[in-house]
Design a protein around this motif. Sequence first.
Motif, PDB file in Angstrom:
ATOM      1  N   ILE A  60      10.066  29.773   8.623  1.00 44.42           N
ATOM      2  CA  ILE A  60      11.236  30.654   8.674  1.00 44.42           C
ATOM      3  C   ILE A  60      10.868  32.006   9.278  1.00 44.42           C
ATOM      4  O   ILE A  60      11.634  32.577  10.069  1.00 44.42           O
ATOM      5  CB  ILE A  60      11.846  30.812   7.271  1.00 44.42           C
ATOM      6  N   ALA A  61       9.713  32.520   8.934  1.00 43.27           N
ATOM      7  CA  ALA A  61       9.281  33.800   9.504  1.00 43.27           C
ATOM      8  C   ALA A  61       9.162  33.692  11.027  1.00 43.27           C
ATOM      9  O   ALA A  61       9.571  34.605  11.762  1.00 43.27           O
ATOM     10  CB  ALA A  61       7.955  34.221   8.889  1.00 43.27           C
ATOM     11  N   PHE A  62       8.613  32.585  11.505  1.00 44.09           N
ATOM     12  CA  PHE A  62       8.494  32.387  12.949  1.00 44.09           C
ATOM     13  C   PHE A  62       9.865  32.316  13.599  1.00 44.09           C
ATOM     14  O   PHE A  62      10.093  32.904  14.671  1.00 44.09           O
ATOM     15  CB  PHE A  62       7.707  31.104  13.223  1.00 44.09           C
ATOM     16  N   ALA A  86       3.378  14.717  17.197  1.00 43.78           N
ATOM     17  CA  ALA A  86       2.778  14.437  15.892  1.00 43.78           C
ATOM     18  C   ALA A  86       1.546  15.323  15.725  1.00 43.78           C
ATOM     19  O   ALA A  86       1.184  16.093  16.599  1.00 43.78           O
ATOM     20  CB  ALA A  86       2.392  12.962  15.786  1.00 43.78           C
ATOM     21  N   ALA A  87       0.916  15.210  14.577  1.00 42.25           N
ATOM     22  CA  ALA A  87      -0.305  15.977  14.329  1.00 42.25           C
ATOM     23  C   ALA A  87      -1.406  15.512  15.285  1.00 42.25           C
ATOM     24  O   ALA A  87      -1.404  14.375  15.748  1.00 42.25           O
ATOM     25  CB  ALA A  87      -0.756  15.786  12.879  1.00 42.25           C
ATOM     26  N   LEU A 122       4.924  18.115  13.291  1.00 45.11           N
ATOM     27  CA  LEU A 122       6.377  18.171  13.427  1.00 45.11           C
ATOM     28  C   LEU A 122       7.047  17.416  12.284  1.00 45.11           C
ATOM     29  O   LEU A 122       8.063  17.863  11.732  1.00 45.11           O
ATOM     30  CB  LEU A 122       6.787  17.573  14.779  1.00 45.11           C
ATOM     31  N   ARG A 123       6.487  16.275  11.925  1.00 43.19           N
ATOM     32  CA  ARG A 123       7.085  15.482  10.830  1.00 43.19           C
ATOM     33  C   ARG A 123       7.056  16.276   9.533  1.00 43.19           C
ATOM     34  O   ARG A 123       8.004  16.227   8.743  1.00 43.19           O
ATOM     35  CB  ARG A 123       6.317  14.164  10.662  1.00 43.19           C
ATOM     36  N   ALA A 124       6.001  17.033   9.277  1.00 43.36           N
ATOM     37  CA  ALA A 124       5.896  17.809   8.043  1.00 43.36           C
ATOM     38  C   ALA A 124       6.937  18.927   8.006  1.00 43.36           C
ATOM     39  O   ALA A 124       7.550  19.195   6.965  1.00 43.36           O
ATOM     40  CB  ALA A 124       4.499  18.388   7.883  1.00 43.36           C
ATOM     41  N   GLY A 183       3.968  24.177  15.123  1.00 41.11           N
ATOM     42  CA  GLY A 183       2.702  24.773  15.521  1.00 41.11           C
ATOM     43  C   GLY A 183       2.460  26.114  14.853  1.00 41.11           C
ATOM     44  O   GLY A 183       1.349  26.411  14.413  1.00 41.11           O
ATOM     45  N   ALA A 184       3.527  26.917  14.763  1.00 40.98           N
ATOM     46  CA  ALA A 184       3.389  28.226  14.114  1.00 40.98           C
ATOM     47  C   ALA A 184       3.100  28.089  12.626  1.00 40.98           C
ATOM     48  O   ALA A 184       2.417  28.927  12.032  1.00 40.98           O
ATOM     49  CB  ALA A 184       4.661  29.045  14.324  1.00 40.98           C
TER      50      ALA A 184
END
Length: 320
Positions: free
Chosen positions: A222-224, A133-134, A246-248, A240-241
């Motif tokens: 998507i870029a990551f 989580a955050a 993670l939920r977001a 993280g990137a």
Amino acid sequence: MTSSVQTRGFDSRDPAAIHRFLASTYEADLRIRAEETGYHLVHQRVDTGPFALAATGQTAHLDIEVDDIDGLVVCRSRTALIDRTCEGSTHRFGPGDVFLTTRPGRRFSLHWQPGLVELCVLDLAMLTQVATAAPGRRPGRIRFTDLGAANALLARQWRKTTSYISDVVLSNPSARVQPLVVGNAARMLAAAALAIFPNTAFTDETAADRRDASTATLRRAIAFMEENADRDISAADIAGAAAVSLRAVQLVFRRHLGTTPMAYLRGIRLDRAHHDLVRADPRRETVSAIASRWGFASHSRFTARYHASYGVPPRETLRA
């Protein structure tokens, strides 16, 4: 780069040798007492690094005390009765039961009657990769609040998950050494453990998650993925990137693309596998090797997914 997968077998009637083997294999400070002399223990284990699967059987009534094991240990009893005690509380498990031998960081003891059990030892870091989580949303490590599976249906889910990994992933020589395959399998086990055993993992979305689920977040994620599709990355790495929880990141993919981050990543990898098939020399490469390199352990599932996307079986692309 390939992963190092080790297969180990052990067969002994020597109590001292058995103690040394179990203490070394499970990196634990343990004490073993057997009511019978000259008991027999057989142990088979496949270790991938982030997880290990093992089957072990023995012929005695064993009392085992363990100070701690560095990992989450999930046990499925095949034929044995096991009494597990921790902090004064004892639980009994029998044939067919799926349970945690220990809550991480806790001392425990087992009374293991003669019989066979299957074990999965999972690196605790895998849990945070599928349930992070955050910052500040969940203090400390994930805690499991019950030893047994929440219900019989979930126990069967664990058996299906471990059977798939054993029969499809670890039995495929070209797949089991690929980091993407091993990482996917480890996270599959971690997700199953979090779904099956009651725990404190935080999963509900918040107002901040909904706010962060923007198109800008989607572009960063998507870029990551595009830049790192050949690496063993998790949904937590993607979050993280993108500088969100993670939920977001799960929410933004569902909201805008109707999928999950890892499903989208599999699509990128399928496209990379397609390009490799187009360029490959069929005398030197195989469909299975290319699929495994991009994280697809099951040849049949890869073939079906590839055919659905490109209209032909992958072998036709390779031979074209």
